[in-house]
Design a protein around this motif. Structure first.
Motif, mmCIF file in Angstrom:
data_model
loop_
_atom_site.group_PDB
_atom_site.id
_atom_site.type_symbol
_atom_site.label_atom_id
_atom_site.label_comp_id
_atom_site.label_asym_id
_atom_site.label_seq_id
_atom_site.Cartn_x
_atom_site.Cartn_y
_atom_site.Cartn_z
ATOM 1 N N ALA A 116 37.825 34.239 39.225
ATOM 2 C CA ALA A 116 37.098 35.129 38.003
ATOM 3 C C ALA A 116 37.622 36.425 37.421
ATOM 4 O O ALA A 116 37.846 36.520 36.431
ATOM 5 C CB ALA A 116 35.546 35.261 38.229
ATOM 6 N N GLY A 117 38.120 37.227 38.407
ATOM 7 C CA GLY A 117 38.624 38.388 38.095
ATOM 8 C C GLY A 117 40.088 38.345 37.463
ATOM 9 O O GLY A 117 40.187 39.253 36.534
ATOM 10 N N TYR A 118 40.834 37.426 37.989
ATOM 11 C CA TYR A 118 42.246 37.383 37.539
ATOM 12 C C TYR A 118 42.105 36.652 36.109
ATOM 13 O O TYR A 118 43.018 36.967 35.239
ATOM 14 C CB TYR A 118 43.028 36.730 38.269
ATOM 15 N N GLY A 119 41.039 35.852 35.960
ATOM 16 C CA GLY A 119 40.771 35.317 34.646
ATOM 17 C C GLY A 119 40.348 36.202 33.599
ATOM 18 O O GLY A 119 40.974 36.064 32.399
ATOM 19 N N VAL A 166 41.064 39.346 33.433
ATOM 20 C CA VAL A 166 42.374 40.199 33.330
ATOM 21 C C VAL A 166 43.194 39.513 32.244
ATOM 22 O O VAL A 166 43.737 40.097 31.325
ATOM 23 C CB VAL A 166 42.858 40.653 34.238
ATOM 24 N N ARG A 167 43.396 38.368 32.613
ATOM 25 C CA ARG A 167 44.181 37.340 31.531
ATOM 26 C C ARG A 167 43.749 37.200 30.092
ATOM 27 O O ARG A 167 44.332 37.492 29.191
ATOM 28 C CB ARG A 167 44.166 35.895 32.119
ATOM 29 N N GLU A 168 42.340 37.126 30.015
ATOM 30 C CA GLU A 168 41.691 37.100 28.735
ATOM 31 C C GLU A 168 41.661 38.456 28.026
ATOM 32 O O GLU A 168 42.060 38.544 26.907
ATOM 33 C CB GLU A 168 40.140 36.974 29.048
ATOM 34 N N ALA A 169 41.671 39.472 28.909
ATOM 35 C CA ALA A 169 42.001 40.858 28.133
ATOM 36 C C ALA A 169 43.187 41.128 27.518
ATOM 37 O O ALA A 169 43.675 41.755 26.528
ATOM 38 C CB ALA A 169 41.687 41.969 29.190
ATOM 39 N N VAL A 170 44.330 40.743 28.418
ATOM 40 C CA VAL A 170 45.548 40.962 28.261
ATOM 41 C C VAL A 170 45.954 39.860 26.747
ATOM 42 O O VAL A 170 46.728 40.358 25.759
ATOM 43 C CB VAL A 170 46.741 40.465 29.369
ATOM 44 N N ARG A 171 45.655 38.659 26.927
ATOM 45 C CA ARG A 171 45.859 37.708 25.762
ATOM 46 C C ARG A 171 45.153 37.852 24.562
ATOM 47 O O ARG A 171 45.765 37.670 23.452
ATOM 48 C CB ARG A 171 45.581 36.170 26.491
ATOM 49 N N THR A 172 44.096 38.557 24.612
ATOM 50 C CA THR A 172 43.517 38.817 23.442
ATOM 51 C C THR A 172 43.639 40.335 22.915
ATOM 52 O O THR A 172 43.031 40.843 21.964
ATOM 53 C CB THR A 172 41.941 38.547 23.462
ATOM 54 N N GLY A 173 44.453 41.208 23.581
ATOM 55 C CA GLY A 173 44.774 42.456 23.191
ATOM 56 C C GLY A 173 43.777 43.688 23.481
ATOM 57 O O GLY A 173 43.751 44.689 23.088
ATOM 58 N N GLY A 174 42.787 43.175 24.552
ATOM 59 C CA GLY A 174 41.909 44.150 24.930
ATOM 60 C C GLY A 174 42.433 45.320 25.355
ATOM 61 O O GLY A 174 41.703 46.579 25.351
ATOM 62 N N HIS A 212 52.746 34.543 45.366
ATOM 63 C CA HIS A 212 51.225 34.445 44.602
ATOM 64 C C HIS A 212 51.397 35.494 43.666
ATOM 65 O O HIS A 212 50.608 35.077 42.405
ATOM 66 C CB HIS A 212 50.198 34.683 45.738
ATOM 67 N N ASP A 213 51.793 36.569 43.752
ATOM 68 C CA ASP A 213 51.627 37.668 42.812
ATOM 69 C C ASP A 213 52.818 37.444 41.606
ATOM 70 O O ASP A 213 52.202 37.487 40.520
ATOM 71 C CB ASP A 213 52.379 39.036 43.559
ATOM 72 N N PHE A 214 53.940 36.560 42.008
ATOM 73 C CA PHE A 214 54.783 36.402 40.978
ATOM 74 C C PHE A 214 54.307 35.449 40.040
ATOM 75 O O PHE A 214 54.185 35.364 38.677
ATOM 76 C CB PHE A 214 56.180 35.843 41.601
ATOM 77 N N ASP A 215 53.581 34.280 40.735
ATOM 78 C CA ASP A 215 52.987 33.332 39.784
ATOM 79 C C ASP A 215 51.814 33.809 38.698
ATOM 80 O O ASP A 215 51.703 33.622 37.870
ATOM 81 C CB ASP A 215 52.161 32.088 40.789
ATOM 82 N N ILE A 216 50.939 34.835 39.450
ATOM 83 C CA ILE A 216 49.881 35.277 38.715
ATOM 84 C C ILE A 216 50.351 36.194 37.632
ATOM 85 O O ILE A 216 49.626 36.478 36.458
ATOM 86 C CB ILE A 216 48.976 36.032 39.499
ATOM 87 N N VAL A 217 51.365 36.812 37.810
ATOM 88 C CA VAL A 217 51.866 37.897 36.682
ATOM 89 C C VAL A 217 52.277 36.976 35.484
ATOM 90 O O VAL A 217 51.954 37.357 34.377
ATOM 91 C CB VAL A 217 53.168 38.652 37.198
ATOM 92 N N ASP A 261 43.351 42.514 51.330
ATOM 93 C CA ASP A 261 43.160 43.387 50.310
ATOM 94 C C ASP A 261 44.121 42.602 49.207
ATOM 95 O O ASP A 261 45.554 42.849 49.336
ATOM 96 C CB ASP A 261 43.588 44.696 50.385
ATOM 97 N N VAL A 262 43.687 42.082 47.994
ATOM 98 C CA VAL A 262 44.248 41.373 47.093
ATOM 99 C C VAL A 262 44.052 41.728 45.748
ATOM 100 O O VAL A 262 42.810 41.681 45.273
ATOM 101 C CB VAL A 262 44.546 39.716 46.958
ATOM 102 N N ARG A 263 45.028 42.608 45.108
ATOM 103 C CA ARG A 263 44.460 43.117 43.708
ATOM 104 C C ARG A 263 45.614 43.060 42.627
ATOM 105 O O ARG A 263 46.783 43.007 43.005
ATOM 106 C CB ARG A 263 44.147 44.607 43.881
ATOM 107 N N MET A 264 45.130 43.326 41.518
ATOM 108 C CA MET A 264 46.147 43.537 40.187
ATOM 109 C C MET A 264 45.510 44.307 39.283
ATOM 110 O O MET A 264 44.448 44.234 38.873
ATOM 111 C CB MET A 264 46.462 42.054 39.751
#
Length: 349
Positions: free
Chosen positions: A129-132, A134-142, A177-182, A239-242
Motif C-alpha cells: 500500500a505504501g509503495y502504491g 508513492v507511485r500515485e503521488a509521483v504519477r499525478t504530480g502530487g 527489488h529496489d531497481f524494480d520498484i524505482v 528496514d525497507v523504505r523508499m
C-alpha cells in the motif's frame, strides 16, 4: 481452479496457505525436492478451503492437469521450471529472479513468448500500500517534479553461508527489488549506475566474491538521481523504505510504527517496541495481494502486473551495478544490454 505449487520452503509454505484459502482455488497440488517437506506442508492445510495434496515430483504436478503453477523453489531451478510450465501451456507465477544471469533469463523469456503463456514475477513491493501511494503521488504530480529518490533494503541478519555463493550477490538478490520498484513508481528507465560495496562482517561474503553492504547511484532517463543502499546487517529489524523527493515535498514508503528506526533528538520518535522482524511479516499483505492478482491473470481477467521483461530490466540494472562495483567506474545499462544480447530497452510505464 486447480493450482500447482513447486517448492515448499519458507516462502513456498506461505504461498501454500494463501492459495489454499483463496476462493478461486478448489485444489492445491504441491511438490518439493524434499517430498517429505511437501507432504508436511500439505498436511498443515487440512483446515483450508481448498483440498491440498503432495505429489512426489515436480513433473507429477505439471502432468496433473492443473490450471496454473506457482514456482517458489531454489533460484537455480527457476528458469528450467518456467520453461517446462510454458511448454505445458500453464500460466506461471515465479518468485524473483527468473535466473541469476541474463542468458538464463533470456532463455526462459523466449520460451514463454514462443508458447504464448502468461508469466508473472514476484516483485511484491508493487502490491504494498505504501509503495502504491508513492507511485500515485509521483504519477499525478502530487510531489511536483521528482529530483531525488532514496531506497533502502536492510536485512536484520545475514543469510546462511551456504546461500551466498548461489544467491547472485547483493545487487541481484536484494537490490533488484529496489531497481524494480524505482521503475514501477517513476515510470522511468535507469540509464547509468555507479556502485560500490564493502565487507565488514562475516568473511563468507568476500570468499564468495560478494559484499555485505552496498551502495549504488542510479541516473534515470529524465535526470532523476536515485541512491540505493543495502546491507545484510541491521540488527534493529527489517528496514525497507523508499523516499521520493520532489519540488513540492517528500513522501516515504515503509516509514510506519514498526520501522526499525529511532531519532537522536531528545523529543524525536523512539525505537519501536515491535519492529518488523523479516520480509514475510513486513510484506504479508503484499504477498497475498500479488497471488490474488496472479489468479486473476491465470483466469484471463487481467494482464500480468509484473512481466518477465520487467524482471529482465531490473536484472540488467543489477548486472550493471555488479560490473560497476568491480570496475570502480560508472556503467551504462544499455552497454550491459548490448553485451548480453538482450535487445531493446523496456517500458517502465
Amino acid at each position: 481452479m486447480r493450482v500447482g505449487l513447486l517448492g515448499t520452503g519458507r516462502i513456498g509454505s506461505f504461498h501454500a496457505r494463501t492459495l489454499a484459502t483463496h476462493p478461486a482455488v478448489t485444489e492445491l497440488l504441491v511438490a518439493d525436492t524434499d517430498p517429505a517437506r511437501a507432504h508436511d506442508v500439505a498436511g498443515t492445510l487440512a483446515d483450508a478451503r481448498a483440498s491440498a495434496a503432495a505429489l512426489d515430483s515436480v513433473e507429477a504436478v505439471l502432468r496433473a492437469g492443473v490450471d496454473a503453477v506457482v514456482i517458489a523453489t531454489a533460484t537455480d531451478a527457476h528458469s528450467d521450471l518456467i520453461i517446462r510450465a510454458a511448454r505445458a501451456g500453464l500460466p506461471t507465477y515465479c518468485e524473483k529472479p527468473i535466473a541469476t544471469d541474463v542468458p538464463g533469463t533470456l532463455a526462459a523469456l523466449r520460451e514463454v513468448e514462443r508458447c504464448g503463456t502468461a508469466l508473472q514475477l514476484g516483485f511484491q513491493r508493487r502490491f504494498d500500500a505504501g509503495y502504491g501511494a508513492v507511485r500515485e503521488a509521483v504519477r499525478t504530480g502530487g510531489l511536483g517534479f521528482v529530483h531525488t529518490i532514496r531506497a533502502v533494503t536492510a536485512d536484520p541478519a545475514p543469510p546462511p553461508a551456504s546461500y551466498v555463493p548461489t544467491s547472485g550477490g547483493l545487487f541481484r538478490d536484494c537490490c533488484v527489488h529496489d531497481f524494480d520498484i524505482v521503475r514501477w513508481v517513476t515510470g522511468r528507465e535507469v540509464v547509468s549506475v555507479f556502485a560500490t560495496g564493502s565487507n565488514l562482517g562475516e568473511p563468507f561474503f568476500s570468499e564468495a566474491g560478494d559484499v555485505d553492504t552496498a551502495a549504488a547511484l542510479l541516473t534515470l532517463d529524465d535526470g532523476t538521481l536515485v541512491s540505493c543502499n543495502a546491507t545484510r546487517y541491521n540488527g534493529a529489524g527489517y528496514d525497507v523504505r523508499m523516499e521520493v523527493s520532489g519540488s513540492r515535498g517528500t513522501l516515504v514508503a515503509g516509514l510506519d510504527a514498526r520501522a526499525p528506526l529511532y531519532s537522536a533528538e531528545p523529543d524525536g520518535p523512539k525505537a519501536p517496541a515491535d519492529p518488523w522482524p523479516d520480509f514475510l511479516a513486513r510484506f504479508h499483505d503484499a504477498y497475498v495481494a500479488e497471488l490474488d492478482a496472479f489468479l486473476d491473470v491465470a483466469r484471463g481477467l487481467r494482464p500480468t502486473p509484473c512481466s518477465g521483461h520487467d524482471a529482465l530490466e531490473a536484472l540488467l540494472v543489477a548486472e550493471a551495478c555488479e560490473l560497476s562495483r568491480r570496475l570502480g567506474s560508472p556503467v551504462r545499462v544499455d552497454d550491459v544490454r548490448a553485451e548480453a544480447g538482450a535487445g531493446a530497452g523496456g517500458d517502465a510505464r
